[in-house]
Motif scaffolding. Structure first.
Motif: not given
Ligand code: SF4
Ligand code: SF4
Length: 639
Positions: A334-348, A367-380
């Motif tokens: 309910c979060k990751l799947a729609p978010l990855t779709s949205l990012i893919e379509s709006h922010f290729p 454990r979070i840092a100031f800059v973190d790559a989202n491990p599950f959403v490419p390009n975020q």
């Protein structure tokens, strides 16, 4: 030192056991967050609370709960009128908070799922503050001699009681010059003859005198204005300097409708950098949150991008069962799947997303840092500008900047997410039941249906055991209290048996064996597809055997669910066994959510009755298995 070591150290530091000290300005009757009070310069009196000390203000409904408890036990109408009350979350079966009034830790409240209400425990400073005003809940005793702390005093030492109390009620005990926080071990009309009269939790001397000054939260802001200015300017400058070096990437703000993302909104506004709001509507949001987010975006004139899960939760819940704290399939679906779709379509080409994650929220977030790559959403890329803020700092900032927050906070929710989130407390579920009886009724009905399908007793629903697949020790103890065998708390019908440890193999190396029992949803040959993400595959339909080989070893899967992995060392054999089992889980249980498709940077996955893997494109990085919700079953099966 590596980044991950740093993160682990930060997590340990924030969540280690013990106390943490804060300061209180006596002149201004408020908490000081910086070195000194910005109004009067006072450096303050110290007080201690339990780590990690994510202090937060007690808002409307919370004030009423505390007022009701003190009225009930000590017959003091409006005991803390005009004084600031802070809460500090502590471990417990359900919600548990330390109560700080006027800079004194006076007690704790904890929600008891059996009585479906809060219980109060008094601390010694609470007893010292209230002894002269309480009309009830006081026991006068003859000091029995020797140490009293932690002891149970016989009723024969009781000289007088004031008002009525029951067994286990909090009481103030006066023993000569000593004033103690206690718990009644007998009711007020039986205590004189009781062998166990009253338990003494802690012993003090003298009175605590609350401030006579009426105070309000605007005083708190004035007293800490320099601190808030510092927090804001640091967060704004951190974000600006990162974005200055990445000015070609569009910026988004993850706006959940919670207080932390609201603080981030203001920080972003002050950077003067363009951004849009990202809202993931899981389909399980409170109606108040959806309305609030839409109105907020409209009022601020910001573009609102909504990743909408629609009814994905309900489509999947029969398959996965109720989500659990240790099996949040819902977050992926309910979060990751729609978010990855949205990012893919709006922010290729990707986006930088500002998020309100804070280290004090939970051990996982520590454990979070100031800059973190989202491990599950490419390009975020995620920026966490308020990661070191405490809840009280977030609230102070929101008040200082006059930001409109989600009205649900006034109802005493500590955090706001999906209404049926397994992370919700029973105390919050009670509020939801009053606010939205229709939503709670339908979820409870579903849980009842699910429980009867697996032969589970109604306590499974009533006391919220559905929220874990594997009970933590505190819930195991609670299960014993309500006479619920632990085996009756959760079962989803999927089982795995593993031979303990790796055994040396006659032909060299080490072997791990196990059997996975899962419902067959697809042809066995599907496993061959998924094993391509591990190594080169050979499959025999006739014998129902599939074999995968890579540089660390080989593994075989048989039609009956038997899995055997062999490698030169036990660690590699285990790694291969895990990867193979996850492939088998995915091959049979894939719900075609599409998360792995979007997370594969090589575009090696397509869906056709489960995933199909392109041998040419796949680099065997394993990312698709990491993000897959059904592969996550493995962690539950082996633990
Ligand atoms: S994420 Fe893509 S490249 Fe990586 S293992 Fe999976 S299919 Fe292969
Ligand atoms: S294999 Fe891919 S599509 Fe299937 S459930 Fe897992 S992540 Fe979703």
């Amino acid at each position: 030192m590596t980044n991950s070591v740093n993160k682990k150290k930060a997590a340990r530091k924030a969540f280690k056991h013990g106390k943490i000290t804060f300061k209180w300005c006596r002149n201004c009757a408020t908490l000081i967050l910086g070195e000194k009070c910005s109004v009067c310069g006072n450096t303050g009196r110290t007080f201690s609370v339990t780590m990690p000390g994510d202090l937060r203000p007690c808002l409307d409904e919370g004030n009423l709960i505390i007022k009701r408890l003190f009225e009930k036990h000590f017959d003091i109408p409006n005991p803390f009128n005009g004084l600031q009350i802070l809460l500090n979350k502590i471990p417990g079966i359900d919600r548990a908070d330390e109560i700080i009034v006027d800079g004194w830790l006076i007690g704790t409240i904890s929600f008891d799922p059996i009585i479906d209400d809060f219980r109060l425990e008094l601390k010694v400073d609470g007893a010292r503050a209230l002894v002269d005003v309480a009309k009830s809940g006081i026991i006068e005793i003859r000091p029995p001699g020797g140490h009293m702390k932690g002891k149970t005093i016989s009723g024969k030492f009781v000289e007088r009681v004031h008002g009525k109390f029951d067994v286990n009620d909090p009481v103030i005990v006066v023993a000569g010059d000593y004033i103690c926080a206690g718990i009644a071990r007998a009711s007020s009309n039986r205590i004189f003859d009781a062998e166990k009269g009253v338990g003494i939790r802690d012993v003090g001397k003298g009175r605590v005198v609350f401030s006579k000054k009426k105070t309000c939260w605007s005083k708190f802001i004035q007293a800490n204005i320099d601190h808030f200015k510092y927090l804001e300017s640091k967060a704004v400058s951190d974000v600006k300097s990162y974005l200055r070096n990445n000015s070609n990437i569009p910026v988004t703000l993850s706006f959940s409708g919670g207080k932390d993302s609201l603080a981030c909104y203001e920080i972003m506004r002050r950077t003067s950098i363009d951004f849009s709001l990202l809202f993931v509507n899981t389909g399980l949001e409170f109606p108040e949150t959806v309305k609030y987010v839409r109105c907020f975006a409209e009022k601020c004139g910001l573009k609102l991008l909504v990743a909408d899960a629609k009814d994905e939760f309900w489509k999947n819940v029969d398959f996965f069962g109720p989500p659990a704290k240790d099996f949040r399939w819902c977050c992926k679906v309910c979060k990751l799947a729609p978010l990855t779709s949205l990012i893919e379509s709006h922010f290729p080409n990707g986006t930088i997303t500002i998020e309100g994650n804070r280290i004090f929220e939970s051990f996982a977030r520590a454990r979070i840092a100031f800059v973190d790559a989202n491990p599950f959403v490419p390009n975020q890329i995620i920026l966490n500008p308020i990661r070191e803020w405490r809840a009280i700092e977030v609230w102070g900032y929101i008040w200082w900047r006059h930001l409109d927050y989600n009205p649900l906070y006034e109802k005493d929710y500590e955090r706001i997410g999906c209404y049926l989130c397994p992370a919700c407390l029973a105390s919050e579920w009670k509020i939801t039941r009053e606010l939205h009886p229709d939503l709670t009724r339908s979820w409870e009905k579903y849980l009842m249906h699910w429980a009867s399908r697996f032969g589970l007793p109604m306590e499974f629903v009533r006391y919220g055991f559905w929220r874990w697949k594997i009970l933590p020790s505190k819930m195991k103890k609670f299960a014993a209290v309500v006479n619920l065998p632990v085996s009756h708390t959760r079962s989803d019908g999927i089982q795995m048996k593993m031979a303990p440890g790796a055994s040396p193999c006659i032909s060299g190396g080490y072997t791990i064996e196990g059997v996975l029992n899962i419902p067959r949803r697809r042809n066995f040959s599907k496993i061959a597809e998924l094993l391509k993400t591990i190594g080169s595959v050979r499959y025999s339909d006739e014998y129902q055997i599939v074999m995968v080989r890579n540089k660390i070893g080989n593994a075989k899967v048989f039609g009956g669910g038997q899995i055997v992995s062999t490698a030169s060392c036990p660690t590699d054999a285990k790694r291969l066994f895990e990867a193979t089992t996850k492939a088998l889980l995915r091959s049979q249980l894939c719900t075609e959510c599409g998360v792995c498709v979007r997370s594969c940077g090589m575009k090696a996955i397509t869906l056709d009755d489960g995933p199909l893997i392109s041998d040419e494109k796949c680099t065997r990085c394993g990312k698709c298995s990491d993000v897959c919700v059904v592969a996550h079953y493995y962690d539950k099966l082996v633990s």
